[in-house]
Design a protein around this motif. Structure first.
Motif, short mmCIF file in Angstrom:
data_model
loop_
_atom_site.label_atom_id
_atom_site.label_comp_id
_atom_site.label_asym_id
_atom_site.label_seq_id
_atom_site.Cartn_x
_atom_site.Cartn_y
_atom_site.Cartn_z
N GLU A 147 8.73 -4.32 -1.69
CA GLU A 147 9.99 -5.03 -1.50
C GLU A 147 11.19 -4.20 -1.95
O GLU A 147 12.14 -4.04 -1.18
CB GLU A 147 9.96 -6.38 -2.22
N PRO A 148 11.20 -3.67 -3.19
CA PRO A 148 12.36 -2.86 -3.57
C PRO A 148 12.49 -1.59 -2.72
O PRO A 148 13.61 -1.15 -2.43
CB PRO A 148 12.12 -2.51 -5.03
N ARG A 149 11.39 -1.01 -2.31
CA ARG A 149 11.45 0.19 -1.47
C ARG A 149 12.13 -0.15 -0.15
O ARG A 149 13.00 0.58 0.31
CB ARG A 149 10.03 0.73 -1.24
N ALA A 150 11.77 -1.28 0.44
CA ALA A 150 12.37 -1.69 1.71
C ALA A 150 13.86 -1.99 1.56
O ALA A 150 14.63 -1.81 2.49
CB ALA A 150 11.64 -2.91 2.26
N GLN A 151 14.27 -2.43 0.36
CA GLN A 151 15.67 -2.75 0.11
C GLN A 151 16.45 -1.53 -0.37
O GLN A 151 17.64 -1.63 -0.65
CB GLN A 151 15.76 -3.86 -0.93
N GLY A 152 15.79 -0.39 -0.51
CA GLY A 152 16.47 0.83 -0.95
C GLY A 152 16.81 0.83 -2.43
O GLY A 152 17.73 1.52 -2.86
N GLU A 183 1.75 3.98 -6.22
CA GLU A 183 1.37 4.30 -4.84
C GLU A 183 2.57 4.34 -3.90
O GLU A 183 2.52 4.99 -2.86
CB GLU A 183 0.32 3.31 -4.34
N HIS A 184 3.66 3.64 -4.25
CA HIS A 184 4.87 3.66 -3.45
C HIS A 184 5.86 4.72 -3.92
O HIS A 184 7.01 4.74 -3.50
CB HIS A 184 5.54 2.28 -3.43
N LEU A 197 6.47 -7.41 -5.51
CA LEU A 197 5.64 -6.41 -4.86
C LEU A 197 6.42 -5.11 -4.78
O LEU A 197 7.62 -5.09 -4.55
CB LEU A 197 5.25 -6.86 -3.46
N SER A 198 5.73 -4.00 -4.96
CA SER A 198 6.42 -2.71 -5.01
C SER A 198 7.03 -2.31 -3.68
O SER A 198 7.95 -1.51 -3.64
CB SER A 198 5.45 -1.64 -5.49
#
Length: 107
Positions: free
Chosen positions: A5-10, A79-80, A2-3
């Motif tokens: 997940e990587p955003r949350a992990q930086g 979208e992210h 999911l897009s």
């Protein structure tokens, strides 16, 4: 993946290219590459880069845009805030008799 997940992990994601509905060729039709129209969803610059690279390395490909309104794997990345686009065989997913079929899918 999911897009979000990587955003949350930086994670530092440079680009996301969804290669979908490939490997079906309509008999008698020249090889084609479809790109999602970035005016609907996706990153304009990335879509143009794919078009230019395919013209350099595979000039025999007919490259076109399809007014796909979204919903593919690249949409949530776009979208992210990640550069994202989609490519596929231009006539493949509409002509492929196995399109969105569970036949032959791995379990």
């Amino acid at each position: 993946m999911l897009s979000n997940e990587p955003r949350a992990q930086g994670a530092n994601i440079t680009l996301m290219i969804a290669a979908d509905m490939l490997a079906y060729r309509v008999p008698g039709v020249p090889l084609q590459l479809g790109l999602s129209d970035p005016s609907f969803i996706g990153t304009v610059e990335l879509t143009h880069i794919l078009s230019n690279v395919s013209a350099i390395y595979s000039p025999e490909l007919i490259v076109g845009y399809f007014p796909y309104p979204g919903g593919s794997d690249h949409q949530s990345f776009h979208e992210h805030g990640y550069p994202a686009t989609q490519l596929y065989e231009l006539g493949g997913y509409t002509a492929d008799p196995m399109s969105h079929s569970s036949v032959g899918e791995m379990s």
